[in-house]
Design an enzyme around this catalytic site. Structure first.
Site, PDB file in Angstrom:
ATOM      1  N   CYS A  61     -32.448 -15.181  23.099  1.00 47.64           N
ATOM      2  CA  CYS A  61     -33.226 -16.200  22.398  1.00 47.64           C
ATOM      3  C   CYS A  61     -34.254 -16.838  23.355  1.00 47.64           C
ATOM      4  O   CYS A  61     -35.216 -16.195  23.729  1.00 47.64           O
ATOM      5  CB  CYS A  61     -32.307 -17.240  21.766  1.00 47.64           C
ATOM      6  SG  CYS A  61     -33.115 -18.245  20.503  1.00 47.64           S
ATOM      7  N   HIS A  90     -28.587 -13.829  18.625  1.00 46.03           N
ATOM      8  CA  HIS A  90     -27.454 -14.229  19.463  1.00 46.03           C
ATOM      9  C   HIS A  90     -26.297 -13.242  19.312  1.00 46.03           C
ATOM     10  O   HIS A  90     -25.580 -13.274  18.314  1.00 46.03           O
ATOM     11  CB  HIS A  90     -26.980 -15.633  19.077  1.00 46.03           C
ATOM     12  CG  HIS A  90     -27.917 -16.723  19.477  1.00 46.03           C
ATOM     13  ND1 HIS A  90     -27.834 -17.358  20.697  1.00 46.03           N
ATOM     14  CD2 HIS A  90     -28.973 -17.264  18.830  1.00 46.03           C
ATOM     15  CE1 HIS A  90     -28.799 -18.264  20.781  1.00 46.03           C
ATOM     16  NE2 HIS A  90     -29.504 -18.227  19.662  1.00 46.03           N
ATOM     17  N   GLU A 122     -23.568 -13.302  20.955  1.00 48.13           N
ATOM     18  CA  GLU A 122     -22.300 -13.949  21.314  1.00 48.13           C
ATOM     19  C   GLU A 122     -21.605 -14.612  20.134  1.00 48.13           C
ATOM     20  O   GLU A 122     -20.420 -14.957  20.232  1.00 48.13           O
ATOM     21  CB  GLU A 122     -22.530 -14.988  22.431  1.00 48.13           C
ATOM     22  CG  GLU A 122     -23.305 -16.224  22.026  1.00 48.13           C
ATOM     23  CD  GLU A 122     -24.818 -16.090  22.118  1.00 48.13           C
ATOM     24  OE1 GLU A 122     -25.499 -17.125  22.231  1.00 48.13           O
ATOM     25  OE2 GLU A 122     -25.319 -14.954  22.060  1.00 48.13           O
ATOM     26  N   SER A 178       1.492 -33.543  34.343  1.00 46.74           N
ATOM     27  CA  SER A 178       1.430 -34.228  33.055  1.00 46.74           C
ATOM     28  C   SER A 178       2.432 -33.661  32.061  1.00 46.74           C
ATOM     29  O   SER A 178       2.653 -34.243  31.006  1.00 46.74           O
ATOM     30  CB  SER A 178       0.027 -34.090  32.468  1.00 46.74           C
ATOM     31  OG  SER A 178      -0.219 -32.734  32.105  1.00 46.74           O
ATOM     32  N   GLY A 179       3.019 -32.510  32.398  1.00 46.21           N
ATOM     33  CA  GLY A 179       3.884 -31.826  31.451  1.00 46.21           C
ATOM     34  C   GLY A 179       3.135 -30.823  30.608  1.00 46.21           C
ATOM     35  O   GLY A 179       3.721 -30.064  29.834  1.00 46.21           O
ATOM     36  N   GLY A 180       1.803 -30.808  30.743  1.00 44.73           N
ATOM     37  CA  GLY A 180       0.973 -29.888  29.978  1.00 44.73           C
ATOM     38  C   GLY A 180       0.787 -28.549  30.669  1.00 44.73           C
ATOM     39  O   GLY A 180       1.262 -28.318  31.785  1.00 44.73           O
ATOM     40  N   VAL A 181       0.052 -27.676  30.006  1.00 41.33           N
ATOM     41  CA  VAL A 181      -0.155 -26.310  30.489  1.00 41.33           C
ATOM     42  C   VAL A 181      -0.912 -26.297  31.815  1.00 41.33           C
ATOM     43  O   VAL A 181      -0.498 -25.642  32.776  1.00 41.33           O
ATOM     44  CB  VAL A 181      -0.931 -25.482  29.435  1.00 41.33           C
ATOM     45  CG1 VAL A 181      -1.174 -24.071  29.951  1.00 41.33           C
ATOM     46  CG2 VAL A 181      -0.196 -25.463  28.116  1.00 41.33           C
ATOM     47  N   ASP A 182      -2.019 -27.020  31.867  1.00 42.22           N
ATOM     48  CA  ASP A 182      -2.925 -26.914  33.012  1.00 42.22           C
ATOM     49  C   ASP A 182      -2.273 -27.366  34.319  1.00 42.22           C
ATOM     50  O   ASP A 182      -2.294 -26.642  35.323  1.00 42.22           O
ATOM     51  CB  ASP A 182      -4.203 -27.726  32.755  1.00 42.22           C
ATOM     52  CG  ASP A 182      -4.892 -27.331  31.460  1.00 42.22           C
ATOM     53  OD1 ASP A 182      -4.728 -26.169  31.038  1.00 42.22           O
ATOM     54  OD2 ASP A 182      -5.576 -28.180  30.871  1.00 42.22           O
ATOM     55  N   SER A 183      -1.697 -28.572  34.315  1.00 41.02           N
ATOM     56  CA  SER A 183      -1.111 -29.067  35.566  1.00 41.02           C
ATOM     57  C   SER A 183       0.111 -28.253  35.960  1.00 41.02           C
ATOM     58  O   SER A 183       0.373 -28.056  37.156  1.00 41.02           O
ATOM     59  CB  SER A 183      -0.754 -30.550  35.443  1.00 41.02           C
ATOM     60  OG  SER A 183       0.262 -30.763  34.485  1.00 41.02           O
TER      61      SER A 183
END
Length: 509
Positions: free
Chosen positions: A79, A167, A169, A221-226
């Site tokens: 584009c 586009h 994508e 934090s108990g989350g996925v990332d940390s």
């Protein structure tokens, strides 16, 4: 060394989708603001130029220096990127007679051109531009056209440079992934070796070399990332990793105890810190969402600094920052707006005197989960719904009070547990409850009430960059609404949010 594709961002809403499509091919890529281009080294296999809200005809339009790229590396303009390459090197771009937005079909394709290998004639593409390319330099060749647009795609003779006015994508371009695969694999010659296993191996090695015998502190934090960040660091530095889990008083019901129990047996050294009163007192009287985020982030840093100072010889602060956090927090010459503050992105106050290490800052959420599976982290943690760093503080619209926290925790607990009981939890990417500063009249028994409104929100997404609202069964929503109104004093009305991202964000603040 890691081979990569560079994506130059000109502020397009679709830039992150380009990166997602490239990574689905097991090829590593990075998004860079067009005006902050890194040195072009031998590991870069190709470059993609994104779209933009700007017109190439504007006097202040983004104008990258391509002198070390064009003709030397495979280059794909999408584009705006295609229009920029065309105009910069002798072609012409004019305002389209009508804004070209929506579905179109390629009536002509040069099937001998590598980028269109295996693409069918009449294939559907997605247009989104107000300008159009009207003329090309003599060494350019038209390789695709629609009924309305003669120059839908072009290539440059004797070099691997291509331009697409559509586009590839986006979902609506039916063979867009195949087209990008032709560019990435057949033209850029990428080896498709970027996998979760290779990421774990290379990241652990890099962390060992970077941190050596230094001690690191990480906020869990108990989350996925940390959690994934913690396990990666633990593999690299073992006992030199110290984890702290802070109760900011804005967690889900019973979450502090539940999270600490979930980490047992993982070999991590974790300390739980009760800091509820400090966070809640500092939020008193504050209603502005950005101010609340900053206060929560600042108090978190204060608590963290106090706890880290009790540990000896800590030199690094580890964070579970992921790629969408980075992308959403960057503003390039005003091209992309900062959607919200991320208190885990950026530098630390001088008083902390810690260096930052972010082992996941180049991964999208779904990629983090795949890495977690490779690390054999339990599915209970890996497929836990995302939860914002500021917690319920940004799900209580207006001032955060102990009473409102208690109300929201109870309602949220009913919603999350109901999803699990009805086997709907894993079919939803994120479930959210929001307490509105709006009261309405209701009737309970023989009495009139004047109580709060609660919003239920559930979305489906791959990485959080875009999201669609979840079509939860009406009977389920009716049951949850009834439970909340009957069991949670202070709520007499429940509504369901059916907006998608964009234009809305997942969180309300």
């Amino acid at each position: 060394m890691q081979e990569k594709i560079l994506i130059f961002d000109f502020g397009s809403q679709y830039t992150q989708l380009i990166a997602r499509k490239v990574r689905e091919l097991n090829v590593y890529c990075e998004i860079l603001p067009y005006n902050k281009i890194k040195k072009i080294d031998k590991n870069i296999k190709g470059v993609i130029l994104s779209g933009s809200p700007f017109s190439v005809r504007d006097s202040k339009a983004p104008a990258p220096d391509l002198s070390n790229i064009k003709g030397k590396l495979p280059l794909l303009g999408i584009c705006y990127g295609a229009q920029y390459i065309a105009q910069k090197y002798g072609g012409k771009v004019a305002q389209a007679k009508h804004r070209e937005y929506g579905r179109a079909n390629l009536k002509f394709i040069d099937t001998n051109n590598t980028i269109f290998k295996g693409i069918k004639i009449n294939t559907q593409v997605w247009m989104s531009h107000a300008d159009t390319i009207t003329n090309l330099n003599k060494n350019y060749k038209i390789i695709a056209s629609t009924t309305d647009i003669e120059i839908a795609a072009y290539s440059i003779e004797c070099e691997d440079t291509f331009g697409l006015q559509f586009h590839p994508e986006v979902y609506h371009t039916s063979e867009g992934k195949k087209l990008l695969e032709n560019f990435i694999i057949n033209i850029c010659k990428c080896s498709q070796e970027w996998t979760p296993d290779s990421f774990v191996s290379s990241t652990v090695t890099a962390l060992k070399n970077k941190l050596q015998n230094d001690k690191v502190v990480l906020g869990l934090s108990g989350g996925v990332d940390s959690t994934v960040a913690a396990v990666l660091l633990h593999k690299a530095i073992g006992k030199n990793l110290n984890c702290i889990f802070v109760d900011n008083g804005l967690l889900r019901k019973n979450e502090f105890v539940t999270v600490l129990q979930s980490y047992k047996g993982m070999g991590l050294h974790i300390k739980g810190v009760d800091a509820k009163d400090k966070f809640i007192s500092r939020l008193e009287g504050i209603s502005d969402p950005e101010q609340k985020r900053k206060i929560i982030g600042n108090v978190f840093i204060e608590v963290f600094d106090e706890e880290a100072s009790k540990l000896s010889e800590i030199k690094w602060l580890a964070q579970g920052t992921i790629y969408p956090d980075i992308i959403e927090s960057i503003s390039v010459n005003g091209l992309s707006s900062t959607i919200k503050s991320h208190h885990n992105v950026g530098g630390l106050p001088d008083f902390m005197k810690l260096k930052i290490v972010e082992p996941l800052n180049l991964l999208f959420k779904d990629e983090v989960r795949k890495v977690g599976e490779t690390l054999k982290i339990s599915k209970e943690i890996l497929y836990r719904h995302p939860f914002p760093g500021p917690g319920l503080g940004i799900r209580i619209l207006g001032e955060v009070k102990k009473e409102s926290i208690k109300i929201l925790q109870e309602a949220d607990d009913i919603f999350i547990n109901s999803l699990k009981e009805d086997n709907l939890y894993n079919s939803v990417w994120q479930a959210v409850t929001v307490l509105l500063p709006v009261r309405s009249v209701g009737v309970m028994g023989d009495e009139r009430t004047y109580e709060n409104t609660l919003v239920l929100r559930a979305v489906n997404s791959t990485d959080g960059m875009t999201a669609d609202w979840s079509r939860l069964p009406h009977d389920f929503l009716a049951k949850v609404s009834n439970k909340i109104i009957n069991r949670v004093k202070g709520i007499n009305r429940v509504v369901y949010d059916i907006s998608s991202k964009p234009p809305a964000t997942i969180e309300w603040e």
